[in-house]
Design a protein around this motif. Structure first.
Motif, PDB file in Angstrom:
ATOM      1  N   PRO A   8     -16.269  10.051 -12.657  1.00 49.51           N
ATOM      2  CA  PRO A   8     -15.066  10.073 -13.179  1.00 49.51           C
ATOM      3  C   PRO A   8     -13.938  10.528 -12.120  1.00 49.51           C
ATOM      4  N   ALA A   9     -14.380  11.583 -10.899  1.00 51.46           N
ATOM      5  CA  ALA A   9     -13.357  11.670  -9.566  1.00 51.46           C
ATOM      6  C   ALA A   9     -13.488  11.598  -8.992  1.00 51.46           C
ATOM      7  N   VAL A  10     -14.253  10.610  -8.978  1.00 50.62           N
ATOM      8  CA  VAL A  10     -13.979   9.495  -7.394  1.00 50.62           C
ATOM      9  C   VAL A  10     -13.012   8.258  -7.775  1.00 50.62           C
ATOM     10  N   SER A  11     -11.867   8.286  -6.379  1.00 52.67           N
ATOM     11  CA  SER A  11     -10.962   7.001  -6.942  1.00 52.67           C
ATOM     12  C   SER A  11     -11.389   5.855  -6.060  1.00 52.67           C
ATOM     13  N   ARG A  12     -11.050   4.334  -6.211  1.00 52.13           N
ATOM     14  CA  ARG A  12     -11.250   3.694  -5.488  1.00 52.13           C
ATOM     15  C   ARG A  12      -9.890   3.218  -4.870  1.00 52.13           C
ATOM     16  N   LEU A  13     -10.634   2.459  -3.385  1.00 47.88           N
ATOM     17  CA  LEU A  13      -9.391   2.739  -2.240  1.00 47.88           C
ATOM     18  C   LEU A  13      -8.117   1.069  -3.020  1.00 47.88           C
ATOM     19  N   PHE A  14      -7.084   1.162  -2.103  1.00 50.31           N
ATOM     20  CA  PHE A  14      -6.214  -0.282  -2.637  1.00 50.31           C
ATOM     21  C   PHE A  14      -5.639  -1.093  -1.725  1.00 50.31           C
ATOM     22  N   PRO A  15      -5.847  -2.391  -2.122  1.00 45.79           N
ATOM     23  CA  PRO A  15      -5.825  -2.791  -3.532  1.00 45.79           C
ATOM     24  C   PRO A  15      -7.190  -3.321  -3.699  1.00 45.79           C
ATOM     25  N   ALA A  16      -7.056  -2.095  -5.331  1.00 44.51           N
ATOM     26  CA  ALA A  16      -8.414  -2.004  -5.715  1.00 44.51           C
ATOM     27  C   ALA A  16      -9.003  -3.499  -6.891  1.00 44.51           C
ATOM     28  N   PRO A  17      -7.824  -4.927  -7.205  1.00 46.20           N
ATOM     29  CA  PRO A  17      -8.556  -6.299  -7.638  1.00 46.20           C
ATOM     30  C   PRO A  17      -9.717  -6.364  -6.271  1.00 46.20           C
ATOM     31  N   GLN A  18      -9.075  -6.118  -4.679  1.00 48.80           N
ATOM     32  CA  GLN A  18     -10.019  -7.054  -3.762  1.00 48.80           C
ATOM     33  C   GLN A  18     -11.292  -6.179  -3.601  1.00 48.80           C
ATOM     34  N   ARG A  19     -11.550  -5.239  -4.504  1.00 50.61           N
ATOM     35  CA  ARG A  19     -13.052  -4.130  -4.777  1.00 50.61           C
ATOM     36  C   ARG A  19     -13.338  -3.788  -3.391  1.00 50.61           C
ATOM     37  N   ILE A  20     -12.112  -3.312  -2.391  1.00 50.28           N
ATOM     38  CA  ILE A  20     -13.215  -2.964  -0.749  1.00 50.28           C
ATOM     39  C   ILE A  20     -14.144  -1.822  -0.747  1.00 50.28           C
ATOM     40  N   LYS A  21     -14.473  -1.913  -0.068  1.00 47.23           N
ATOM     41  CA  LYS A  21     -15.355  -0.396   0.326  1.00 47.23           C
ATOM     42  C   LYS A  21     -14.716  -0.143   1.927  1.00 47.23           C
ATOM     43  N   SER A  22     -13.859  -0.867   2.459  1.00 42.12           N
ATOM     44  CA  SER A  22     -13.660  -0.291   3.932  1.00 42.12           C
ATOM     45  C   SER A  22     -12.250  -1.319   4.482  1.00 42.12           C
ATOM     46  N   PRO A  23     -10.986  -0.164   4.296  1.00 37.74           N
ATOM     47  CA  PRO A  23      -9.536  -0.588   5.132  1.00 37.74           C
ATOM     48  C   PRO A  23     -10.600  -1.188   6.952  1.00 37.74           C
ATOM     49  N   HIS A  24     -11.635  -0.712   7.456  1.00 37.09           N
ATOM     50  CA  HIS A  24     -11.595  -1.065   8.516  1.00 37.09           C
ATOM     51  C   HIS A  24     -10.346  -0.361   9.507  1.00 37.09           C
ATOM     52  N   TYR A  25      -9.783   1.145   8.999  1.00 37.53           N
ATOM     53  CA  TYR A  25      -9.367   1.544  10.287  1.00 37.53           C
ATOM     54  C   TYR A  25      -9.536   1.999  11.332  1.00 37.53           C
ATOM     55  N   PHE A  26     -10.460   2.330  11.464  1.00 39.46           N
ATOM     56  CA  PHE A  26     -10.999   3.220  12.877  1.00 39.46           C
ATOM     57  C   PHE A  26     -12.001   2.502  13.495  1.00 39.46           C
ATOM     58  N   ASP A  27     -12.189   1.028  13.190  1.00 41.77           N
ATOM     59  CA  ASP A  27     -12.958   0.568  13.874  1.00 41.77           C
ATOM     60  C   ASP A  27     -12.928  -0.580  14.341  1.00 41.77           C
ATOM     61  N   ILE A  28     -11.922  -1.520  13.495  1.00 41.32           N
ATOM     62  CA  ILE A  28     -11.315  -3.112  13.940  1.00 41.32           C
ATOM     63  C   ILE A  28      -9.825  -2.678  13.637  1.00 41.32           C
ATOM     64  N   ASN A  29      -8.883  -1.955  12.792  1.00 37.80           N
ATOM     65  CA  ASN A  29      -7.680  -1.923  12.452  1.00 37.80           C
ATOM     66  C   ASN A  29      -6.805  -0.827  13.222  1.00 37.80           C
ATOM     67  N   TYR A  30      -6.959  -0.036  14.442  1.00 42.46           N
ATOM     68  CA  TYR A  30      -7.050   1.640  14.347  1.00 42.46           C
ATOM     69  C   TYR A  30      -5.141   1.369  14.172  1.00 42.46           C
ATOM     70  N   TRP A  31      -5.295  -0.034  15.552  1.00 45.22           N
ATOM     71  CA  TRP A  31      -3.970  -0.519  15.815  1.00 45.22           C
ATOM     72  C   TRP A  31      -2.530   0.063  14.639  1.00 45.22           C
ATOM     73  N   ARG A  32      -3.041   0.039  14.203  1.00 44.46           N
ATOM     74  CA  ARG A  32      -2.216  -0.376  12.733  1.00 44.46           C
ATOM     75  C   ARG A  32      -1.492   0.848  12.228  1.00 44.46           C
ATOM     76  N   GLY A  33      -2.179   1.465  13.113  1.00 41.27           N
ATOM     77  CA  GLY A  33      -1.018   2.960  12.353  1.00 41.27           C
ATOM     78  C   GLY A  33      -1.815   3.911  11.486  1.00 41.27           C
ATOM     79  N   PRO A  34      -1.300   5.111  11.438  1.00 42.36           N
ATOM     80  CA  PRO A  34      -1.911   5.844  10.233  1.00 42.36           C
ATOM     81  C   PRO A  34      -1.185   5.359   8.757  1.00 42.36           C
ATOM     82  N   ARG A  35      -0.040   5.483   8.590  1.00 44.44           N
ATOM     83  CA  ARG A  35       0.472   5.113   7.122  1.00 44.44           C
ATOM     84  C   ARG A  35       0.004   3.543   6.762  1.00 44.44           C
ATOM     85  N   TRP A  36      -0.381   2.610   7.821  1.00 47.57           N
ATOM     86  CA  TRP A  36      -1.182   1.387   6.974  1.00 47.57           C
ATOM     87  C   TRP A  36      -2.217   2.472   6.432  1.00 47.57           C
TER      88      TRP A  36
END
Length: 245
Positions: A8-36
């Motif tokens: 109950p204290a753990v939140s999901r990532l967004f967008p929740a309908p995709q049930r994603i485990k990772s946005p792959h920011y630090f490996d693949i999408n780092y160029w998109r920046g911290p706001r993304w």
């Protein structure tokens, strides 16, 4: 990760309908920046609402096996998330490589018909990777490095040697997948304590993502056990514990 999402204290990532485990920011999408990256996490108001409901501080995270293997990720994480807590789940490397091959076959990114052909092709495939660009160019992506690194990903000592100087031991928890399979409740208590979550023992700890696959041949397993022996010995020395491989 799926077990933690029941807490109950753990939140999901967004967008929740995709049930994603990772946005792959630090490996693949780092160029998109911290706001993304931040857009995938609950807002401060949403976290406060959840904290009032759960009665404890809220936690949110992500899970990506590629984070451990990608050479640029540890430094990016250390710079951008200096207080991060990292959980590393290590599976016996022969079983991990074999399962990874069948996952790639199911995903459609592996066209070689046998595991043996794939590991034979691995050195040639990885020789095409521009390691320098991988470390320094956030827009550079290599399918071979991500999808065809079956044996290389099991050399865990090389990967943890990049992480450990950047994340202090009190904020890194290294777990054995085999121990998780044997004693899921005990390991989950350890994870909750590490993340400073209140313990919830009634959560369903069912296995996820199990796919049927043919058995590995005895000769291939024996060959790879020999291949990994020096890497495993070095890993056990680094961790100060024998994981039983």
């Amino acid at each position: 990760m799926n077990w933690l999402l029941q807490h109950p204290a753990v939140s999901r990532l967004f967008p929740a309908p995709q049930r994603i485990k990772s946005p792959h920011y630090f490996d693949i999408n780092y160029w998109r920046g911290p706001r993304w990256y931040a857009s995938h996490f609950p807002t401060r108001a949403a976290r406060h609402r959840q904290e009032r409901r759960s009665g404890s501080l809220g936690v949110v995270g992500e899970a990506s096996p590629y984070y451990l293997f990608h050479p640029a990720v540890p430094e990016r994480v250390a710079v951008d998330l200096p207080d991060v807590r990292v959980i590393v789940l290590l599976r016996e490397p022969v079983s991990r490589a074999y399962s990874n091959y069948w996952d790639r076959r199911a995903f459609g990114s592996e066209d070689l018909d046998t595991f043996e052909a794939a590991i034979e092709a691995e050195p040639r495939r990885l020789a095409e990777v521009d390691e320098e660009r991988l470390r320094h160019d956030p827009r550079y992506y290599s399918l071979h490095h991500d999808h065809h690194s079956y044996l290389a990903r099991g050399r865990y000592v090389e990967q943890l040697a990049r992480w450990m100087p950047l994340v202090p031991p009190e904020r890194m928890l290294v777990l054995s997948a085999e121990r998780l399979f044997r004693t899921p409740a005990a390991v989950f208590v350890e994870v909750q304590d590490f993340l400073r979550l209140p313990r919830h023992d009634e959560l369903e700890l069912a296995p996820f993502n199990r796919r049927p696959q043919p058995g590995i041949t005895a000769s291939t397993r024996a060959e790879l056990v020999d291949y990994y022996r020096p890497y495993n010995d070095a890993l056990f020395e680094l961790l100060g514990t024998d994981l039983g491989w």
